[in-house]
Motif scaffolding. Structure first.
Motif, mmCIF file in Angstrom:
data_model
loop_
_atom_site.group_PDB
_atom_site.id
_atom_site.type_symbol
_atom_site.label_atom_id
_atom_site.label_comp_id
_atom_site.label_asym_id
_atom_site.label_seq_id
_atom_site.Cartn_x
_atom_site.Cartn_y
_atom_site.Cartn_z
ATOM 1 N N ARG A 23 0.781 -1.342 -0.241
ATOM 2 C CA ARG A 23 -0.151 0.336 0.400
ATOM 3 C C ARG A 23 0.824 0.805 0.333
ATOM 4 N NH1 ARG A 23 -5.004 0.919 4.107
ATOM 5 N NH2 ARG A 23 -5.426 3.116 3.839
ATOM 6 N N ASP A 24 0.462 2.554 -0.340
ATOM 7 C CA ASP A 24 1.494 3.375 -0.392
ATOM 8 C C ASP A 24 0.455 4.713 -0.414
ATOM 9 O OD1 ASP A 24 2.954 5.667 -1.691
ATOM 10 O OD2 ASP A 24 3.893 5.003 -2.755
ATOM 11 N N ASP A 25 -0.171 4.602 0.003
ATOM 12 C CA ASP A 25 -1.099 6.432 0.896
ATOM 13 C C ASP A 25 -0.937 7.573 -0.429
ATOM 14 O OD1 ASP A 25 -3.126 4.525 1.936
ATOM 15 O OD2 ASP A 25 -2.144 5.453 3.848
ATOM 16 N N GLY A 26 0.944 7.458 -0.334
ATOM 17 C CA GLY A 26 0.758 8.696 -1.223
ATOM 18 C C GLY A 26 0.547 8.518 -2.478
ATOM 19 N N LEU A 27 0.170 7.674 -3.274
ATOM 20 C CA LEU A 27 0.152 7.445 -4.783
ATOM 21 C C LEU A 27 -1.247 6.639 -4.308
ATOM 22 C CD1 LEU A 27 2.997 5.499 -6.033
ATOM 23 C CD2 LEU A 27 3.020 7.542 -5.974
ATOM 24 N N GLY A 28 -1.629 6.821 -3.671
ATOM 25 C CA GLY A 28 -3.714 6.041 -3.466
ATOM 26 C C GLY A 28 -3.059 5.188 -3.915
ATOM 27 N N TRP A 29 -2.820 4.163 -3.836
ATOM 28 C CA TRP A 29 -2.603 2.265 -4.540
ATOM 29 C C TRP A 29 -1.918 1.945 -3.773
ATOM 30 C CZ3 TRP A 29 1.416 -0.941 -4.165
ATOM 31 C CH2 TRP A 29 0.813 -2.423 -5.418
ATOM 32 N N ALA A 30 -3.218 0.310 -3.546
ATOM 33 C CA ALA A 30 -2.847 -0.594 -2.267
ATOM 34 C C ALA A 30 -2.772 -2.114 -4.079
ATOM 35 C CB ALA A 30 -3.829 -0.952 -2.019
ATOM 36 N N ARG A 31 -2.127 -2.642 -3.255
ATOM 37 C CA ARG A 31 -2.236 -4.780 -3.633
ATOM 38 C C ARG A 31 -2.863 -5.417 -2.884
ATOM 39 N NH1 ARG A 31 0.201 -7.204 -7.846
ATOM 40 N NH2 ARG A 31 1.916 -5.497 -7.953
ATOM 41 N N LEU A 32 -3.713 -5.923 -3.138
ATOM 42 C CA LEU A 32 -5.117 -6.573 -2.307
ATOM 43 C C LEU A 32 -5.226 -8.568 -2.473
ATOM 44 C CD1 LEU A 32 -8.091 -4.519 -1.907
ATOM 45 C CD2 LEU A 32 -6.496 -4.150 -1.140
ATOM 46 N N ARG A 33 -4.815 -8.957 -1.743
ATOM 47 C CA ARG A 33 -4.973 -10.374 -2.117
ATOM 48 C C ARG A 33 -6.086 -11.339 -0.853
ATOM 49 N NH1 ARG A 33 -1.679 -14.086 -4.361
ATOM 50 N NH2 ARG A 33 -0.305 -12.999 -5.036
ATOM 51 N N CYS A 34 -6.794 -12.389 -1.700
ATOM 52 C CA CYS A 34 -7.299 -13.257 -1.328
ATOM 53 C C CYS A 34 -7.068 -14.437 -1.914
ATOM 54 C CB CYS A 34 -8.794 -12.620 -2.016
ATOM 55 S SG CYS A 34 -9.978 -13.635 -0.702
ATOM 56 N N GLY A 35 -6.883 -15.548 -1.147
ATOM 57 C CA GLY A 35 -6.282 -16.652 -1.678
ATOM 58 C C GLY A 35 -5.289 -16.635 -2.609
#
Length: 122
Positions: free
Chosen positions: A32-44
């Protein structure tokens, strides 16, 4: 040529709200990078990226649709409701899926379903 993986990227206007929504569906933040407004999430073994920068028209609803295939639609639906999501009742479609549909905070559509036809009926 083969792809090693495919990771959808959803446009979001509020990263915090989007992360909280997807957390209720079982996705966990990997990066996650709040400055860029970006996140990578995972489910399984599945990934999803959320990105504020690709929301070109933040005032209009999104038009992306993701179809999620849980192992057990009844349990997934129960857990989504238990986590506070306003999930409609499960329906069986004319194409043999038991599913429900919801929207994330930015209007991105999520269709969530499981094939209820028996083997060889698809």
């Amino acid at each position: 040529m083969n792809l090693e993986r495919l990771v959808p990227m959803q446009p979001v206007s509020d990263l915090e709200a989007a992360v909280a929504f997807y957390d209720k569906l079982g996705f966990r933040v990997e990066q996650r990078d709040d400055g860029l407004g970006w996140a990578r999430l995972r489910c399984g073994r599945h990934e999803l990226m959320l990105d504020r920068s690709i929301s070109l028209h933040p005032g209009i609803p999104r038009t992306a649709v993701l179809y999620l295939y849980p192992e057990d639609i009844v349990e997934f639906h129960r857990q989504a409701r238990a986590n506070g999501l306003d999930a409609p009742d499960l329906e069986t479609t004319f194409y043999g899926m038991t599913e429900f549909r919801i929207e994330d905070p930015d209007g991105n559509r999520l269709w969530i379903g499981q094939d209820r036809r028996g083997p060889g009926q698809g």
